[in-house]
Scaffold this active site. Sequence first.
Site, PDB file in Angstrom:
ATOM      1  N   HIS A   1       0.815  -1.217   0.000  1.00 32.24           N
ATOM      2  CA  HIS A   1       0.000   0.000   0.000  1.00 32.24           C
ATOM      3  C   HIS A   1       0.850   1.269   0.000  1.00 32.24           C
ATOM      4  CE1 HIS A   1      -3.792   1.953   0.090  1.00 32.24           C
ATOM      5  NE2 HIS A   1      -4.455   0.984   0.666  1.00 32.24           N
ATOM      6  N   SER A   2       2.115   1.176   0.373  1.00 31.84           N
ATOM      7  CA  SER A   2       2.973   2.359   0.325  1.00 31.84           C
ATOM      8  C   SER A   2       3.240   2.802  -1.109  1.00 31.84           C
ATOM      9  CB  SER A   2       4.306   2.079   1.034  1.00 31.84           C
ATOM     10  OG  SER A   2       4.998   1.021   0.399  1.00 31.84           O
TER      11      SER A   2
END
Length: 480
Positions: free
Chosen positions: A144-145
């Site tokens: 998700h980064s």
Amino acid sequence: MAAAKQVMPSEEPLSPFSRLFSMPGQDCFNIITIGCKTEGNVHAIVEGLKNTLINHPRFSSILETGLGEDKVKAKWIPTTVKVEDHVIVPDIDPNIENPDQFLEDYTTNMALSPMDKSKPLWEFHLLQLKTSYAGSVAVARFHHSLGDGMSLMSLLLACTRKTCDLEALPTFVVPKKSKASPICWSLIAWFWFIVRLLFHTCVEVFKSMVIVCFARDNVTPLKGKPGATISVNKFIHRIFSLDDVKVVKNAMNMTVNDVLLGVVQAGLSRYLSQKFDLNDKTSKSRKVLGKNNIYGVVFFNLRPNRNIEDLAKMMEKGSKSRWGNSIGYVLFPLWIRLEEDTLEYIRRAKITMDRKKLSLEPIFSFALLKFTMKVFGLKALKNLVNSIFSRTSVIFTNVVGPDEEISFFDHEISYIAASSCGVPQGLTIHIQSYVKKVIINLAVDLNVVPDPHHLCDLIIDSLNSMKSAVVEMGSYKLDV
């Protein structure tokens, strides 16, 4: 193959979500399943990824989180990428008994397995597996980064082309613009809009802060057992007709999102009523479902274009579209109760969502997370996020997909299903449209929702009931 030598600006800080997701023990992943109509060609997909995906700097860089949570900013370090190391082709028995169950189990095991952080944080799993909906399946996992679901979906769709025109990017339904009004009426309408915007912003933000700081969801099966650690450990998806949704939408003069949110509320109401056994008049469950104290988190895209932007536009110099995690949220009070009129769920969804849309609550929530990280640090941000999820029961997202058939490196796509895992929530409902299909994906903690297929059936049954209701009314039409 060597990655493109593009470097992310070192002085550019990560968004609150990206910074949070890079913390140890906070790994969150976006999971995207692509069903193809034909058998998968591994070589074509690998070569296609070499010419597209790794040209994006985030996908050819390693995330360096630094030594301290608050003192050192995370940064992206360009590296050499060997695409073959990111493409996994498992050996699958062609005579497998239940391919749909195999896909669910494989996706779950893949999503929950640790990711090697010495490499760029993405991978593709190519499954030569014929399921009920596809001839083969590709399951992608992105940390998700790297970006929010909108960014990552944009990137993937930039790798696709229309099946009717192999040089053209996918297209999406563009909302119709309202007709221009005389200047005097425009000024009055603008003034009235500002008044309502300020009013609803103050009210909705105040209610949101009260919920985060003081309120708490009713005790329902969706909250799990007191003190239990909640995390997603099962993924399932189902497909139904977008035309059915549009029949209800047009009859009630509402949006597709209003209908889908109403359908979800109706399905959850039926599910909880069965869990609570409402036939028992002495049960406290009647009071629980009678009170509107069950909240959901609905995510909003904060980019100027509310639909999915293609990667080319997102990466243009001077573009207003931002890459990365650029999402806000609103806390949505779910209408969870048994209604004789099944269309009431949609009316309630529209009333509440119209207030949310006519407020700056999504922007405020994003700003709050950013302010918390900047002033109080990542530990405070983590506590704030945990507080939000501990006071809610459901995550709901809805993404508009292509309205024409597309292909993924010469593989015609049958459907696209997306979801995420890593947040402390027992039920995440992600809805994705594709041409004339709607794909609903449930990510659940089996300790909270032990029968996700049944819940999915109830949600789809609710849509069928709503369609039957508007057909009986006789005031419906189908969009062309």
